[in-house]
Motif scaffolding. Structure first.
Motif, PDB file in Angstrom:
ATOM      1  N   UNK A 130      51.055  47.996  63.401  1.00  0.00           N
ATOM      2  CA  UNK A 130      50.953  49.144  64.301  1.00  0.00           C
ATOM      3  C   UNK A 130      51.242  48.739  65.737  1.00  0.00           C
ATOM      4  N   UNK A 131      51.819  49.667  66.499  1.00  0.00           N
ATOM      5  CA  UNK A 131      52.094  49.406  67.910  1.00  0.00           C
ATOM      6  C   UNK A 131      50.895  49.838  68.745  1.00  0.00           C
ATOM      7  N   UNK A 132      50.707  49.166  69.866  1.00  0.00           N
ATOM      8  CA  UNK A 132      49.639  49.533  70.789  1.00  0.00           C
ATOM      9  C   UNK A 132      50.092  50.762  71.580  1.00  0.00           C
ATOM     10  N   UNK A 133      49.177  51.685  71.794  1.00  0.00           N
ATOM     11  CA  UNK A 133      49.466  52.857  72.623  1.00  0.00           C
ATOM     12  C   UNK A 133      48.395  52.976  73.693  1.00  0.00           C
ATOM     13  N   UNK A 134      48.796  53.500  74.808  1.00  0.00           N
ATOM     14  CA  UNK A 134      47.866  53.722  75.907  1.00  0.00           C
ATOM     15  C   UNK A 134      47.740  55.219  76.115  1.00  0.00           C
ATOM     16  N   UNK A 135      46.510  55.713  76.046  1.00  0.00           N
ATOM     17  CA  UNK A 135      46.283  57.136  76.255  1.00  0.00           C
ATOM     18  C   UNK A 135      45.508  57.325  77.548  1.00  0.00           C
TER      19      UNK A 135
END
Length: 52
Positions: A25-30
């Motif tokens: 999985x890729x890291x996401x920033x919310x």
């Protein structure tokens, strides 16, 4: 006597979830935006309610 089996016992999705590799999985920033109303907005709402 046959024991009833749950439908989820033979669900292939459960096996897929158990063997899923989280490393792919890729890291996401919310960023959450929760803007509060200004004093002017509040006053306008109060006046609109009083005017009804």
């Amino acid at each position: 006597i046959k024991t009833p089996t749950k439908m989820s016992d033979n669900n292939p999705v459960n096996k897929e979830v158990e063997t899923f590799d989280k490393k792919c999985l890729k890291k996401t920033h919310t960023a959450e935006k929760n803007t509060l109303p200004t004093k002017e907005d509040i006053e306008q709402e109060k006046n609109a309610v009083k005017g009804k």
